[in-house]
Design a protein around this motif. Structure first.
Motif, mmCIF file in Angstrom:
data_model
loop_
_atom_site.group_PDB
_atom_site.id
_atom_site.type_symbol
_atom_site.label_atom_id
_atom_site.label_comp_id
_atom_site.label_asym_id
_atom_site.label_seq_id
_atom_site.Cartn_x
_atom_site.Cartn_y
_atom_site.Cartn_z
ATOM 1 N N VAL A 147 0.949 -0.951 -0.298
ATOM 2 C CA VAL A 147 0.091 0.122 -0.122
ATOM 3 C C VAL A 147 1.095 0.930 -0.202
ATOM 4 O O VAL A 147 1.672 1.667 0.786
ATOM 5 N N ASP A 148 0.489 1.899 -1.278
ATOM 6 C CA ASP A 148 1.228 3.567 -0.854
ATOM 7 C C ASP A 148 0.761 4.153 0.424
ATOM 8 O O ASP A 148 -0.059 4.571 0.736
ATOM 9 N N TYR A 149 1.923 4.000 1.196
ATOM 10 C CA TYR A 149 2.261 5.844 2.298
ATOM 11 C C TYR A 149 3.161 5.868 2.250
ATOM 12 O O TYR A 149 4.223 5.455 2.888
ATOM 13 N N PRO A 150 3.431 7.165 3.265
ATOM 14 C CA PRO A 150 4.256 8.318 3.632
ATOM 15 C C PRO A 150 5.293 7.086 4.673
ATOM 16 O O PRO A 150 6.521 7.857 5.183
ATOM 17 N N THR A 151 4.870 5.966 5.478
ATOM 18 C CA THR A 151 6.307 5.400 6.083
ATOM 19 C C THR A 151 6.238 3.687 6.149
ATOM 20 O O THR A 151 4.818 3.338 5.458
ATOM 21 N N ASP A 152 7.101 3.496 6.346
ATOM 22 C CA ASP A 152 7.571 1.732 7.020
ATOM 23 C C ASP A 152 6.907 0.597 7.719
ATOM 24 O O ASP A 152 7.247 1.056 8.824
ATOM 25 N N TYR A 168 -14.368 9.865 1.641
ATOM 26 C CA TYR A 168 -14.162 11.162 0.907
ATOM 27 C C TYR A 168 -12.990 11.763 1.350
ATOM 28 O O TYR A 168 -13.227 12.739 0.350
ATOM 29 N N PHE A 169 -12.806 11.486 2.380
ATOM 30 C CA PHE A 169 -11.676 12.969 2.755
ATOM 31 C C PHE A 169 -10.169 12.292 2.716
ATOM 32 O O PHE A 169 -9.385 12.796 3.604
ATOM 33 N N CYS A 170 -10.039 10.972 2.446
ATOM 34 C CA CYS A 170 -8.894 10.641 2.501
ATOM 35 C C CYS A 170 -7.783 11.172 0.826
ATOM 36 O O CYS A 170 -9.002 10.520 -0.233
ATOM 37 N N TRP A 171 -7.331 11.387 0.620
ATOM 38 C CA TRP A 171 -6.436 12.067 -0.100
ATOM 39 C C TRP A 171 -5.104 11.471 -0.632
ATOM 40 O O TRP A 171 -4.369 11.551 0.041
ATOM 41 N N ARG A 172 -5.189 11.112 -2.015
ATOM 42 C CA ARG A 172 -3.816 10.759 -2.215
ATOM 43 C C ARG A 172 -3.345 9.379 -2.617
ATOM 44 O O ARG A 172 -3.123 8.780 -3.222
ATOM 45 N N ARG A 173 -3.150 8.998 -0.967
ATOM 46 C CA ARG A 173 -2.724 8.031 -0.066
ATOM 47 C C ARG A 173 -3.287 7.685 0.642
ATOM 48 O O ARG A 173 -4.594 7.980 1.709
ATOM 49 N N PRO A 174 -3.714 6.038 0.903
ATOM 50 C CA PRO A 174 -4.695 5.273 1.838
ATOM 51 C C PRO A 174 -4.434 5.734 2.916
ATOM 52 O O PRO A 174 -2.642 5.952 3.256
ATOM 53 N N THR A 175 -4.778 4.995 4.324
ATOM 54 C CA THR A 175 -4.426 5.083 5.605
ATOM 55 C C THR A 175 -5.125 4.062 6.546
ATOM 56 O O THR A 175 -5.927 3.640 6.356
ATOM 57 N N ALA A 176 -4.030 3.840 7.559
ATOM 58 C CA ALA A 176 -5.027 2.794 8.537
ATOM 59 C C ALA A 176 -4.826 3.479 9.756
ATOM 60 O O ALA A 176 -3.664 3.786 10.251
ATOM 61 N N LEU A 177 -5.497 1.897 10.660
ATOM 62 C CA LEU A 177 -5.065 2.831 12.246
ATOM 63 C C LEU A 177 -3.819 2.459 12.681
ATOM 64 O O LEU A 177 -2.750 1.489 12.136
#
Length: 299
Positions: A147-152, A168-177
């Protein structure tokens, strides 16, 4: 909407309180994003208010390590912190009514369209097709979902299911808990965006093609091949208009159309992707072109 925030002191105060805990980049405490599947906002606020003090203290401590926090936040995880938590819940409720309610129809439609898109991928090709449909935000390389994400980070499912949540508010990259002990959740940007919220770039694709045509081309690049009616629904234009815009893009070599049974499906050509990539470069780059990948190991 900005004028409403400025003229409404309650809304302004609520947003200021939330900005303390929700930075534009970096860590956001997990308790602010409860995974509630039913009941909507009221159920989510209720679950958030019931967050155990030990968890609040732990997550706020992590946030405090990245940025200074005002004194009122210390009461959230301490003795008698109920009043502070109720104030925070109230701020979220006010913010939702001020910022989300006026646009909720557009937001809900975008989410429903996204769920329909992924559901069709699942029904047509199974789980593999569903995971592959997440490109370029994520790549399935068995047994790992990159998954494309700013941290490893490696997140091992260990037999737990992965909950996909379009946002709708998550832009450019996915995120996770952030907490790996919580249920595995992947929040990713919705594929569709209503036409009236797509920004106009005076020096980019919008100016070259026109706003509607640029929106159609951008929409097609975000997922699998679409029918004319799907494009019309996703972009928010009439069916005849979608058919016309697709015809112009096809004549220009930016879109290819093929018949599948009773449907004609449209997709972006390599030339169209090159044009889109160039426009994204002017806007600041694409999500897939920067940052390392986060791995979710499906085990």
């Amino acid at each position: 909407m900005r004028e409403q925030v400025i003229t409404d002191p309650h809304a302004g105060h609520a947003l200021l309180k939330l900005q303390t805990l929700v930075p534009p980049v970096g860590y956001i405490p997990d308790f602010l994003t409860p995974s509630v599947r039913e009941g909507g906002l009221p159920a989510a606020l209720e679950e958030m208010e019931a967050t155990p003090p030990t968890r609040l203290k732990r997550e706020l401590g992590r946030l405090a390590g990245a940025r200074p926090l005002p004194a009122w936040t210390t009461g959230l995880g301490g003795p008698g912190g109920g009043r502070s938590m109720r104030s925070l819940v109230k701020a979220l409720d006010v913010s939702a009514r001020t910022l989300l309610a006026p646009r909720w129809t557009h937001i809900r439609k975008a989410i429903d369209d996204e769920v329909g898109l992924r559901s069709r991928a699942l029904l047509d090709g199974g789980v593999l097709a569903l995971l592959n449909s997440l490109r370029p935000l994520a790549r399935w390389r068995a047994p790992v979902l990159e998954v494309d994400y700013p941290t490893d980070r490696d997140l091992r499912l260990e037999g737990r299911g992965l909950l996909l949540i379009p946002s709708y508010f998550c832009w450019r990259r996915p995120t996770a808990l952030a907490d790996p002990a919580l249920g595995p959740v992947l929040v990713y940007p919705v594929t569709t965006r209503p036409l009236d919220v797509i920004p106009v770039n005076d020096n980019g694709l919008d100016r070259l093609l026109g706003r509607t045509r640029a929106s159609v081309l951008t929409e097609l690049a975000r997922g699998h091949a679409r029918t004319t009616s799907e494009v019309a629904t996703a972009v928010g234009i009439a069916l005849p208009s979608a058919s016309y815009q697709l015809g112009v893009l096809r004549d220009g070599g930016l879109v290819a159309s093929r018949r599948e049974g009773q449907y004609v499906r449209h997709s972006v050509t390599p030339v169209g992707h090159i044009l889109l990539d160039g426009d994204e470069g002017m806007r600041g780059g694409t999500a897939a072109a920067s940052g390392p990948w986060r791995e979710l190991r499906c085990e």
